[in-house]
Write a protein that holds these residues in place. Structure first.
Motif, PDB file in Angstrom:
ATOM      1  N   MET A 102       0.854  -1.172   0.000  1.00 25.67           N
ATOM      2  CA  MET A 102       0.000   0.000   0.000  1.00 25.67           C
ATOM      3  C   MET A 102       0.902   1.238   0.000  1.00 25.67           C
ATOM      4  N   ILE A 103       0.673   2.090  -0.957  1.00 20.78           N
ATOM      5  CA  ILE A 103       1.471   3.306  -1.082  1.00 20.78           C
ATOM      6  C   ILE A 103       0.601   4.490  -0.691  1.00 20.78           C
ATOM      7  N   ILE A 113     -14.461   3.580   4.201  1.00 17.40           N
ATOM      8  CA  ILE A 113     -15.233   2.484   3.619  1.00 17.40           C
ATOM      9  C   ILE A 113     -16.600   3.037   3.228  1.00 17.40           C
ATOM     10  N   ILE A 114     -16.968   2.854   1.983  1.00 15.76           N
ATOM     11  CA  ILE A 114     -18.274   3.282   1.502  1.00 15.76           C
ATOM     12  C   ILE A 114     -19.258   2.163   1.818  1.00 15.76           C
ATOM     13  N   GLU A 153      -6.917  -2.815   2.900  1.00 15.55           N
ATOM     14  CA  GLU A 153      -6.145  -1.614   2.596  1.00 15.55           C
ATOM     15  C   GLU A 153      -6.914  -0.353   3.004  1.00 15.55           C
ATOM     16  N   LYS A 154      -8.215  -0.349   2.741  1.00 13.33           N
ATOM     17  CA  LYS A 154      -9.039   0.816   3.099  1.00 13.33           C
ATOM     18  C   LYS A 154      -9.122   0.994   4.612  1.00 13.33           C
ATOM     19  N   ILE A 155      -9.197  -0.108   5.331  1.00 12.72           N
ATOM     20  CA  ILE A 155      -9.229  -0.039   6.800  1.00 12.72           C
ATOM     21  C   ILE A 155      -7.909   0.530   7.317  1.00 12.72           C
ATOM     22  N   LYS A 191      -7.274   4.081   9.367  1.00 13.98           N
ATOM     23  CA  LYS A 191      -6.524   4.192  10.629  1.00 13.98           C
ATOM     24  C   LYS A 191      -5.444   5.264  10.513  1.00 13.98           C
ATOM     25  N   LEU A 192      -4.704   5.250   9.395  1.00 17.22           N
ATOM     26  CA  LEU A 192      -3.670   6.262   9.176  1.00 17.22           C
ATOM     27  C   LEU A 192      -4.260   7.663   9.156  1.00 17.22           C
ATOM     28  N   TYR A 193      -5.394   7.805   8.489  1.00 20.53           N
ATOM     29  CA  TYR A 193      -6.073   9.096   8.381  1.00 20.53           C
ATOM     30  C   TYR A 193      -6.380   9.650   9.770  1.00 20.53           C
ATOM     31  N   HIS A 194      -6.953   8.811  10.614  1.00 17.75           N
ATOM     32  CA  HIS A 194      -7.350   9.270  11.948  1.00 17.75           C
ATOM     33  C   HIS A 194      -6.163   9.403  12.893  1.00 17.75           C
TER      34      HIS A 194
END
Length: 87
Positions: free
Chosen positions: A1-2, A22-23, A35-37, A41-44
């Motif tokens: 994941m980049i 996640i939509i 990858e979306k999860i 986590k990185l976002y938050h």
């Protein structure tokens, strides 16, 4: 994941291929769910204010913090400046 997390114009931004959210309709049977999860986590964790991403092509998300820059979203397929995206 980049991915890339960068502070630009005083805003913490996560750049990624997939949206970091996640939509609802994608929750089941999405082969990229892990990858979306991780991106979420990185976002938050990094207190990001925006996620500039691709992957959704012509779909748009109602949450303005998630900005889809897939080619189909660009006007006349022209690049757009980040400060224009963040307006």
């Amino acid at each position: 994941m980049i991915y890339l997390i960068q502070n630009i114009l005083g805003k913490q931004i996560l750049f990624s291929h997939f949206p970091a959210k996640i939509i609802d309709e994608e929750v089941d049977h999405d082969r990229y769910e892990n990858e979306k999860i991780e991106l979420a986590k990185l976002y938050h964790t990094n207190k990001c204010e925006y996620n500039i991403h691709g992957h959704l092509h012509s779909k748009k998300m109602s949450d303005k913090r998630y900005i889809n820059v897939s080619l189909e979203q660009l006007i006349d397929m022209q690049p757009i400046k980040i400060k224009e995206l963040l307006k």
